[in-house]
Design a protein around this motif. Structure first.
Motif: not given
Length: 179
Positions: A19-28, A143-162
Motif C-alpha cells: 500500500m505504501a509503494e502504491g500510495l507514494f508512487r501515486h503521490l510522488h 500510511l497516506k497521512e504519514w507519507l505526506e508528512d514524511l515527504y514534506y518534512s524530509y524528502m522534498i527534492p532539492e529542485r523544489c522550493n516550497l
C-alpha cells in the motif's frame, strides 16, 4: 537528473509495504522511483488491492518481492512500515536515510536514525471480512497521512522550493512538519 530511489519494507510485502509503494508512487512518482520488498514475501493481500482500488490506486499488478532481489542496490530512502512488540522488522543495507513510523515517544538516537514503532499488520487481524476491510482502510489512510508528512518534512527534492507556499518549516534539516 536521476530520480531518488525509495524502498518500502515490511516482513511479508503483502499489505503495508504494498500500500505504501502504491500510495507514494501515486503521490510522488514523478520525483521518485518507488519499490517495496519483504524479508519473508507472501502473496499480495486481496484486501490491500481492494482498499487501494477504492481510492483510485491500482496495485493489482504488484507482486511480493524479497529483499534479496535488491541486494547490492543503493536507495536514497529505506522506509520500514512494520514492527510491533511481537515481530521484528527486516533491515536492508544500502540506504542513505532510514525511516520508520514514529511511536508517540519516538526519539533521535543518532543523525539519520530514529526509534519508531510500525503500523499494525492488517493481514494478521482475525475478524469478519467487513472488519478486516475497515482495518485495511484505516492503515491505508494512516500510511497516506504519514507519507505526506514524511515527504514534506524530509524528502522534498532539492529542485523544489516550497518554503514560500508552506512557510519556513520545510526541508531535510528542519525539525517541524510542513504538513
Amino acid at each position: 537528473m536521476a530520480k531518488e530511489r525509495v524502498l518500502f519494507m515490511c516482513i511479508h510485502n503483502a499489505a503495508r509495504s504494498q500500500m505504501a509503494e502504491g500510495l507514494f508512487r501515486h503521490l510522488h512518482g514523478d520525483d521518485f522511483d518507488v519499490y517495496s520488498a519483504g524479508s519473508d514475501p507472501q502473496k499480495v493481500d486481496p484486501l490491500a488491492i481492494k482498499c487501494m482500488g477504492e481510492i483510485g490506486i491500482d496495485i493489482s499488478g504488484h507482486r511480493s518481492k524479497s529483499l534479496n532481489e535488491f541486494e547490492g542496490q543503493e536507495f536514497d530512502y529505506i522506509i520500514t512500515v512494520c514492527g510491533n512488540p511481537y515481530n521484528a522488522c527486516p533491515f536492508f543495507a544500502g540506504g542513505r536515510k532510514y525511516f520508520k513510523h514514529p511511536a508517540q515517544n519516538s526519539r533521535i538516537l543518532a543523525p539519520q536514525t530514529l526509534v519508531f514503532e510500525g503500523f499494525e499488520d492488517p493481514s494478521a487481524f482475525d475478524g469478519t471480512d467487513g472488519e478486516k476491510l475497515e482495518l485495511f482502510k484505516k492503515i491505508r489512510d494512516e500510511l497516506k497521512e504519514w507519507l505526506e508528512d514524511l515527504y514534506y518534512s524530509y524528502m522534498i527534492p532539492e529542485r523544489c522550493n516550497l518554503s514560500e507556499e508552506r512557510g519556513e518549516c520545510c526541508g531535510p534539516n528542519k525539525e517541524f512538519s510542513c504538513k
